[in-house]
Design a protein around this motif. Structure first.
Motif, PDB file in Angstrom:
ATOM      1  N   SER A 135      73.293  67.134 -40.717  1.00 32.17           N
ATOM      2  CA  SER A 135      71.881  67.072 -41.093  1.00 32.17           C
ATOM      3  C   SER A 135      71.821  67.267 -42.599  1.00 32.17           C
ATOM      4  CB  SER A 135      71.088  68.163 -40.382  1.00 32.17           C
ATOM      5  OG  SER A 135      71.420  69.435 -40.914  1.00 32.17           O
ATOM      6  N   ALA A 136      70.621  67.287 -43.149  1.00 34.26           N
ATOM      7  CA  ALA A 136      70.468  67.518 -44.584  1.00 34.26           C
ATOM      8  C   ALA A 136      70.962  68.911 -44.992  1.00 34.26           C
ATOM      9  CB  ALA A 136      69.015  67.339 -44.991  1.00 34.26           C
ATOM     10  N   LEU A 137      71.027  69.851 -44.035  1.00 24.44           N
ATOM     11  CA  LEU A 137      71.485  71.211 -44.344  1.00 24.44           C
ATOM     12  C   LEU A 137      72.998  71.306 -44.515  1.00 24.44           C
ATOM     13  CD1 LEU A 137      69.192  73.306 -42.006  1.00 24.44           C
ATOM     14  CD2 LEU A 137      69.032  73.036 -44.485  1.00 24.44           C
ATOM     15  N   ALA A 138      73.731  70.486 -43.786  1.00 20.85           N
ATOM     16  CA  ALA A 138      75.191  70.454 -43.864  1.00 20.85           C
ATOM     17  C   ALA A 138      75.645  69.172 -43.186  1.00 20.85           C
ATOM     18  CB  ALA A 138      75.804  71.668 -43.184  1.00 20.85           C
ATOM     19  N   PHE A 139      76.535  68.455 -43.850  1.00 23.51           N
ATOM     20  CA  PHE A 139      76.958  67.170 -43.301  1.00 23.51           C
ATOM     21  C   PHE A 139      78.440  66.952 -43.520  1.00 23.51           C
ATOM     22  CE2 PHE A 139      74.719  66.728 -47.341  1.00 23.51           C
ATOM     23  CZ  PHE A 139      75.631  66.062 -48.148  1.00 23.51           C
ATOM     24  N   THR A 140      78.945  65.868 -42.959  1.00 25.36           N
ATOM     25  CA  THR A 140      80.368  65.549 -43.021  1.00 25.36           C
ATOM     26  C   THR A 140      80.602  64.398 -43.996  1.00 25.36           C
ATOM     27  OG1 THR A 140      80.314  63.897 -41.264  1.00 25.36           O
ATOM     28  CG2 THR A 140      80.632  66.199 -40.582  1.00 25.36           C
ATOM     29  N   VAL A 141      81.856  64.136 -44.241  1.00 28.48           N
ATOM     30  CA  VAL A 141      82.247  63.029 -45.104  1.00 28.48           C
ATOM     31  C   VAL A 141      81.774  61.698 -44.521  1.00 28.48           C
ATOM     32  CG1 VAL A 141      84.284  61.775 -45.942  1.00 28.48           C
ATOM     33  CG2 VAL A 141      84.197  64.273 -46.099  1.00 28.48           C
ATOM     34  N   LEU A 142      81.836  61.556 -43.214  1.00 29.11           N
ATOM     35  CA  LEU A 142      81.467  60.291 -42.579  1.00 29.11           C
ATOM     36  C   LEU A 142      79.974  60.164 -42.284  1.00 29.11           C
ATOM     37  CD1 LEU A 142      84.464  59.755 -40.143  1.00 29.11           C
ATOM     38  CD2 LEU A 142      84.049  58.675 -42.363  1.00 29.11           C
ATOM     39  N   ARG A 143      79.260  61.278 -42.204  1.00 32.62           N
ATOM     40  CA  ARG A 143      77.801  61.245 -41.954  1.00 32.62           C
ATOM     41  C   ARG A 143      77.127  62.060 -43.033  1.00 32.62           C
ATOM     42  NH1 ARG A 143      75.749  62.195 -36.394  1.00 32.62           N
ATOM     43  NH2 ARG A 143      73.857  61.580 -37.467  1.00 32.62           N
ATOM     44  N   ARG A 144      76.843  61.386 -44.151  1.00 28.33           N
ATOM     45  CA  ARG A 144      76.320  62.068 -45.337  1.00 28.33           C
ATOM     46  C   ARG A 144      74.802  61.919 -45.460  1.00 28.33           C
ATOM     47  NH1 ARG A 144      80.738  59.227 -47.238  1.00 28.33           N
ATOM     48  NH2 ARG A 144      79.484  57.854 -48.551  1.00 28.33           N
ATOM     49  N   TRP A 145      74.218  62.832 -46.225  1.00 30.29           N
ATOM     50  CA  TRP A 145      72.794  62.819 -46.541  1.00 30.29           C
ATOM     51  C   TRP A 145      72.637  62.692 -48.047  1.00 30.29           C
ATOM     52  CZ3 TRP A 145      73.492  63.487 -41.631  1.00 30.29           C
ATOM     53  CH2 TRP A 145      72.431  63.419 -40.744  1.00 30.29           C
ATOM     54  N   PRO A 147      70.512  63.507 -51.673  1.00 29.43           N
ATOM     55  CA  PRO A 147      69.855  64.718 -52.188  1.00 29.43           C
ATOM     56  C   PRO A 147      68.388  64.837 -51.769  1.00 29.43           C
ATOM     57  CG  PRO A 147      71.165  63.707 -53.907  1.00 29.43           C
ATOM     58  CD  PRO A 147      71.181  62.749 -52.739  1.00 29.43           C
ATOM     59  N   ASN A 148      67.713  63.722 -51.513  1.00 33.88           N
ATOM     60  CA  ASN A 148      66.311  63.785 -51.112  1.00 33.88           C
ATOM     61  C   ASN A 148      66.126  64.140 -49.637  1.00 33.88           C
ATOM     62  OD1 ASN A 148      66.855  61.468 -49.639  1.00 33.88           O
ATOM     63  ND2 ASN A 148      65.622  60.111 -50.912  1.00 33.88           N
ATOM     64  N   GLY A 149      67.221  64.366 -48.909  1.00 32.93           N
ATOM     65  CA  GLY A 149      67.148  64.770 -47.508  1.00 32.93           C
ATOM     66  C   GLY A 149      67.196  63.627 -46.515  1.00 32.93           C
ATOM     67  N   SER A 150      67.336  62.402 -46.989  1.00 36.21           N
ATOM     68  CA  SER A 150      67.420  61.268 -46.074  1.00 36.21           C
ATOM     69  C   SER A 150      68.890  60.940 -45.790  1.00 36.21           C
ATOM     70  CB  SER A 150      66.713  60.039 -46.661  1.00 36.21           C
ATOM     71  OG  SER A 150      67.392  59.578 -47.809  1.00 36.21           O
ATOM     72  N   PRO A 151      69.180  60.499 -44.579  1.00 37.12           N
ATOM     73  CA  PRO A 151      70.570  60.166 -44.255  1.00 37.12           C
ATOM     74  C   PRO A 151      71.011  58.891 -44.956  1.00 37.12           C
ATOM     75  CG  PRO A 151      69.140  59.710 -42.389  1.00 37.12           C
ATOM     76  CD  PRO A 151      68.281  60.344 -43.439  1.00 37.12           C
ATOM     77  N   GLU A 152      72.279  58.880 -45.333  1.00 35.81           N
ATOM     78  CA  GLU A 152      72.873  57.645 -45.846  1.00 35.81           C
ATOM     79  C   GLU A 152      73.238  56.791 -44.638  1.00 35.81           C
ATOM     80  OE1 GLU A 152      76.158  58.080 -48.481  1.00 35.81           O
ATOM     81  OE2 GLU A 152      75.023  59.279 -49.910  1.00 35.81           O
ATOM     82  N   PRO A 153      73.329  55.484 -44.821  1.00 36.80           N
ATOM     83  CA  PRO A 153      73.812  54.656 -43.714  1.00 36.80           C
ATOM     84  C   PRO A 153      75.197  55.148 -43.282  1.00 36.80           C
ATOM     85  CG  PRO A 153      72.978  53.289 -45.500  1.00 36.80           C
ATOM     86  CD  PRO A 153      73.002  54.708 -46.009  1.00 36.80           C
ATOM     87  N   ALA A 154      75.478  55.058 -42.010  1.00 35.23           N
ATOM     88  CA  ALA A 154      76.763  55.538 -41.480  1.00 35.23           C
ATOM     89  C   ALA A 154      77.919  54.885 -42.226  1.00 35.23           C
ATOM     90  CB  ALA A 154      76.865  55.242 -39.989  1.00 35.23           C
ATOM     91  N   ALA A 155      78.889  55.706 -42.603  1.00 31.75           N
ATOM     92  CA  ALA A 155      80.082  55.190 -43.273  1.00 31.75           C
ATOM     93  C   ALA A 155      80.851  54.315 -42.297  1.00 31.75           C
ATOM     94  CB  ALA A 155      80.950  56.342 -43.758  1.00 31.75           C
ATOM     95  N   ARG A 156      81.286  53.189 -42.781  1.00 32.56           N
ATOM     96  CA  ARG A 156      82.052  52.272 -41.929  1.00 32.56           C
ATOM     97  C   ARG A 156      83.524  52.428 -42.231  1.00 32.56           C
ATOM     98  NH1 ARG A 156      79.813  46.456 -42.561  1.00 32.56           N
ATOM     99  NH2 ARG A 156      81.464  46.159 -41.059  1.00 32.56           N
ATOM    100  N   ARG A 157      84.286  52.579 -41.191  1.00 27.10           N
ATOM    101  CA  ARG A 157      85.740  52.660 -41.368  1.00 27.10           C
ATOM    102  C   ARG A 157      86.288  51.252 -41.433  1.00 27.10           C
ATOM    103  NH1 ARG A 157      88.243  57.534 -37.835  1.00 27.10           N
ATOM    104  NH2 ARG A 157      86.843  59.123 -38.603  1.00 27.10           N
ATOM    105  N   ARG A 158      87.183  51.063 -42.351  1.00 29.16           N
ATOM    106  CA  ARG A 158      87.814  49.764 -42.477  1.00 29.16           C
ATOM    107  C   ARG A 158      88.984  49.686 -41.510  1.00 29.16           C
ATOM    108  NH1 ARG A 158      87.883  49.719 -48.903  1.00 29.16           N
ATOM    109  NH2 ARG A 158      85.669  49.412 -49.201  1.00 29.16           N
ATOM    110  N   LEU A 159      88.996  48.640 -40.727  1.00 31.98           N
ATOM    111  CA  LEU A 159      90.106  48.426 -39.803  1.00 31.98           C
ATOM    112  C   LEU A 159      91.150  47.567 -40.502  1.00 31.98           C
ATOM    113  CD1 LEU A 159      88.086  47.719 -36.560  1.00 31.98           C
ATOM    114  CD2 LEU A 159      89.191  49.841 -37.243  1.00 31.98           C
ATOM    115  N   PRO A 160      92.421  47.825 -40.231  1.00 29.32           N
ATOM    116  CA  PRO A 160      93.451  47.005 -40.852  1.00 29.32           C
ATOM    117  C   PRO A 160      93.351  45.561 -40.372  1.00 29.32           C
ATOM    118  CG  PRO A 160      94.427  48.609 -39.332  1.00 29.32           C
ATOM    119  CD  PRO A 160      92.953  48.859 -39.372  1.00 29.32           C
TER     120      PRO A 160
END
Length: 162
Positions: A135-145, A147-160
């Protein structure tokens, strides 16, 4: 540019006591890696604990958890230092020095530019993330927020490519 800074905390459980010779390579690398971080674009601040960059504390039911805490201008700067430079090579050796902890061990959150979080605050953010998810309070590398408190689009993993 935002007035907010990206805080990141990482927890790791030591495989051996700090005075054990099997941790010598890790302890020898602490100061050089800290100097690399401090010279990295986007680096702002790091908590200085008794182990050079971390606090040794009792967390997750273990008395041997190192907590590393730093501030960065943005995620790309943190990512470049962590995974693209010499620090990334040390990540490959972490199993020699640390016991895997179950669950999430890294939390990120935004702080005002003049704030410097302490280890207790950082651990509370990590525990919140573990209990409630990103959430905006604490997030992960793959699910980031942002600074304005809105979520970033989900990080996409690149497949080989095949």
């Amino acid at each position: 540019m935002t007035d907010e800074l990206l805080a990141v905390v990482t927890a790791a459980a030591l495989r051996h006591p700090l005075d054990d010779p099997r941790l010598a390579d890790f302890l020898d690398a602490v100061d050089p890696v800290n100097r690399l971080a401090e010279a990295s674009p986007g680096f702002v601040w790091r908590h200085r604990g008794p182990v050079g960059h971390a606090d040794l504390l009792d967390a997750f039911g273990r008395p041997d958890v190192l907590l590393n805490l730093s501030l960065w201008r943005d995620y790309p700067s943190l990512h470049a230092f962590t995974y693209r430079g010499p620090h990334g090579r040390y990540l490959g050796a972490r199993e020699r020095w640390f016991v895997p902890l179950p669950g999430i061990t890294t939390a990120l959150w935004w702080v005002p530019h003049d704030e410097r979080p302490d280890p207790a605050t950082a651990l509370a953010r990590l525990l919140y993330l573990r209990r409630h998810g990103p959430s905006a309070l604490a997030f992960t590398v793959l699910r980031r927020w942002r600074p304005n408190g809105s979520p970033e689009p989900a990080a996409r993993r690149r497949l080989p490519r095949r």
